[in-house]
Write an enzyme that holds these catalytic residues in place. Structure first.
Site, short mmCIF file in Angstrom:
data_model
loop_
_atom_site.label_atom_id
_atom_site.label_comp_id
_atom_site.label_asym_id
_atom_site.label_seq_id
_atom_site.Cartn_x
_atom_site.Cartn_y
_atom_site.Cartn_z
CG ASP A 148 -2.01 -1.05 1.10
OD1 ASP A 148 -2.26 -1.51 -0.03
OD2 ASP A 148 -2.60 -1.43 2.14
CB CYS A 149 3.56 2.45 2.11
SG CYS A 149 4.26 0.90 2.66
#
Lengths: 70, 385
Positions: free
Chosen positions: B139-140
Site C-alpha cells: 500500500d505504501c
C-alpha cells in the site's frame, strides 16, 4: 617447422591491463614479462601463440589475431 | 609503557605536530621503498627524526568489496525486492531503495565475463547502466517493477564499503597434482609448473604497522583514487597469524576506474582490483623501523592448492624478495612465479598519496580507536548436522 604465418599472435590492450602479472604465470617463452618499473612488457618476437595468457588475463586485456602473409 | 622503554624511544611526534608540518609544507613524506633507502643510509634514529610520513600502496583483486547504493524513488514508489545493475544482482535486505552490489556477483552462472566489479568500473567511466527492480507491491510502495538507465551521478549515495581489504600478505600458490587448477590465484599448472603470489611485499600497507600503533578507525587513506576511511578491522582479521585486514569505505563518486577495475578469473568467478594506500605517521622509532622493512624480511608460505581441504600443505616459507625475483626454489626445482597484485600500480598509489600530503590536501586523521592486534582467525569447528 612451425608455419609462422598460421600462428595467431596476441595483442595486449594496455588501456585494460592493470599490470598484475597473472599472464606471466602462463607464458612459457618469456614473451610476457615485467619491465624495470614492473609494468607488463610484451616481446612479440618470443610469442608462439599458445594463447594461455588470453584465458588467464582477469581484465580481458589480451586478444588474438592471425598473422597474414599479405 | 615502562620508563625504560620511554627513554629508549627518543624521537616521538604527535599527529598535531605532523599535520602542522603538512599544512606549512614542511613535512618530509617518503614512500615505503624510499624509507628503506633512508634507513639503510642514515639509520633508524635519523629516519625517525627526519621523516614525518611514510606512504604505502597495494593494488590487487579484493573480493570482499562492493558498494551501497541509494536511488531516488520513482513515482509511484517501489519497495525493491530484487535489484539488478546491468544484469548483476544486488543484495536487497534494507530499506526500499537501498541495495548493496558485491564485486564477486556474476551476471551469468555460465561464464564470468561481467560481474559487480565491472558495474562499479563502468559507473566510474561515466557509462549508463541498466537498473531493474522487482517488487510485490505494498500500500505504501505500490510499484511492482522498475527499469531505468542511470549513471553514477543519478544515485543519491554510492558508497564503496569493503568488509575485507588490504590483506597484510598472501600466500604463494602452487599445484602438485597432475591436472590444471583454476583458482582465485589464477591458473595453476600441474606438477609445480608455475606459481602465483598475492601482495606487494615492502609496499604493502599493513606490513608497516603490524602491531597497529597508528592505524585505526578513522584513519584516512587512498581508496580507489580518492580519500577514503578505515572503519575497522576487516573480516578474517588475523594479526596474530600475520594476515591482518581492513574494513574501508569511501565515496565511489569521487573514485577513479584506474583504481577500481573489474576482474574475471577463469574457473573462479568475478572480483575487482582495488587500489589502497595507507599513510603511516612516523610517531616514534619503532614505527620508523617497521616502515623500513624490506622484501627480504617479509615472509609468507608456499602452499599446495592441489588438495581441496581447508588446511592445505605448506611446502616452505619464502620471502617476497625471492617471490619478486620471478622464480623460486622448491625441493630443488626452479619454479616460475608471478604476482596477482600489481606492484606497478602499488607504486603509483604510494607516490600519489605522497603527493597529496606534500601538497597539503591530505592531512592525517588521528584514529578514534586502533585496530586490534591480538585477535586470531578461527576455522569453523562444528560438524555437519
Amino acid at each position: 617447422m612451425i608455419d609462422i604465418q598460421s600462428i595467431e599472435k596476441i595483442n595486449l590492450d594496455f588501456s585494460r591491463c592493470v599490470h598484475c602479472g597473472l599472464c606471466l604465470s602462463a607464458c612459457k617463452t618469456e614473451a610476457l614479462g615485467h619491465d624495470f618499473e614492473k609494468r607488463i612488457l610484451f616481446r612479440e618476437e618470443l610469442c608462439i601463440g599458445c594463447h594461455l595468457c588470453i584465458e588467464i588475463c582477469p581484465r580481458g586485456a589480451i586478444s588474438s589475431f592471425r598473422l597474414n602473409s599479405n | 609503557m615502562s620508563e625504560k622503554n620511554k627513554r629508549e624511544i627518543k624521537y616521538e611526534k604527535t599527529y598535531e605536530e605532523i599535520n602542522q608540518k603538512i599544512i606549512s609544507g614542511e613535512a618530509v613524506v617518503v614512500t615505503a621503498e624510499e624509507m628503506i633507502n633512508i634507513v639503510e643510509k642514515h639509520g633508524i634514529k635519523y629516519a625517525a627524526k627526519e621523516v614525518d610520513v611514510v606512504t604505502t600502496g597495494t593494488f590487487g583483486a579484493m573480493c570482499s568489496s562492493g558498494a551501497f547504493f541509494n536511488i531516488g524513488q520513482p513515482d509511484p514508489p517501489i519497495k525493491m525486492e530484487r535489484v539488478f545493475l546491468n544484469g548483476v544482482e544486488a543484495y536487497h535486505g534494507n530499506a526500499a531503495a537501498d541495495f548493496y552490489l558485491g564485486v564477486t556477483k556474476s551476471r551469468s552462472l555460465d561464464n564470468y565475463d561481467y560481474g559487480g566489479g565491472h558495474v562499479l568500473e563502468d559507473l566510474l567511466k561515466g557509462e549508463s547502466i541498466q537498473l531493474t527492480a522487482e517488487s510485490y507491491g505494498t500500500d505504501c510502495y505500490p510499484r511492482k517493477s522498475l527499469e531505468v538507465n542511470v549513471k553514477l551521478e543519478d544515485f543519491n549515495q554510492a558508497i564503496l564499503l569493503n568488509p575485507r581489504n588490504s590483506m597484510e600478505r598472501y600466500v604463494c600458490a602452487v599445484n602438485s597434482s597432475d591436472h590444471i587448477l583454476h583458482t582465485y590465484m589464477g591458473k595453476l599448472l600441474p606438477n609445480f609448473q608455475n606459481g602465483t603470489f598475492g601482495g606487494v611485499g615492502e609496499l604493502s600497507p599493513l606490513i608497516h604497522d603490524p602491531s597497529f600503533q597508528t592505524i585505526g578507525v578513522g584513519t584516512n587513506i587512498f581508496l580507489g583514487g580518492a580519500q577514503g576511511l578505515i572503519i575497522g578491522e576487516g573480516t578474517q582479521h588475523n594479526p596474530m597469524g600475520g594476515y591482518s585486514t581492513l574494513m574501508v569505505k569511501g565515496d565511489l563518486k569521487k573514485m577513479d576506474p584506474d583504481f577500481i577495475s573489474g576482474a574475471s578469473i577463469k574457473g573462479y568467478g568475478n572480483s575487482c582490483f582495488i587500489g589502497i594506500g595507507v599513510p603511516i605517521p612516523v610517531i616514534n622509532e619503532n614505527i620508523a623501523r617497521s616502515c623500513a622493512i624490506r622484501d627480504e624480511e617479509i615472509f609468507t608460505d608456499v602452499v599446495d592448492y592441489s588438495t581441496g581441504e581447508l588446511n592445505r600443505p605448506i611446502l616452505r616459507k619464502i620471502s617476497y624478495a625471492e617471490l619478486k625475483s620471478g622464480s623460486i626454489d622448491l625441493e630443488g626445482r626452479k619454479i616460475n612465479v608471478a604476482p596477482t597484485s600489481s606492484i606497478y600500480k602499488a607504486r603509483i598509489i604510494a607516490d600519489t598519496l605522497k603527493k597529496w600530503i606534500q601538497e597539503g590536501t591530505f592531512t592525517l586523521n588521528k584514529p578514534w580507536e586502533l585496530i586490534p592486534s591480538k585477535t586470531k582467525y578461527r576455522a569453523l569447528q562444528k560438524e555437519d548436522v
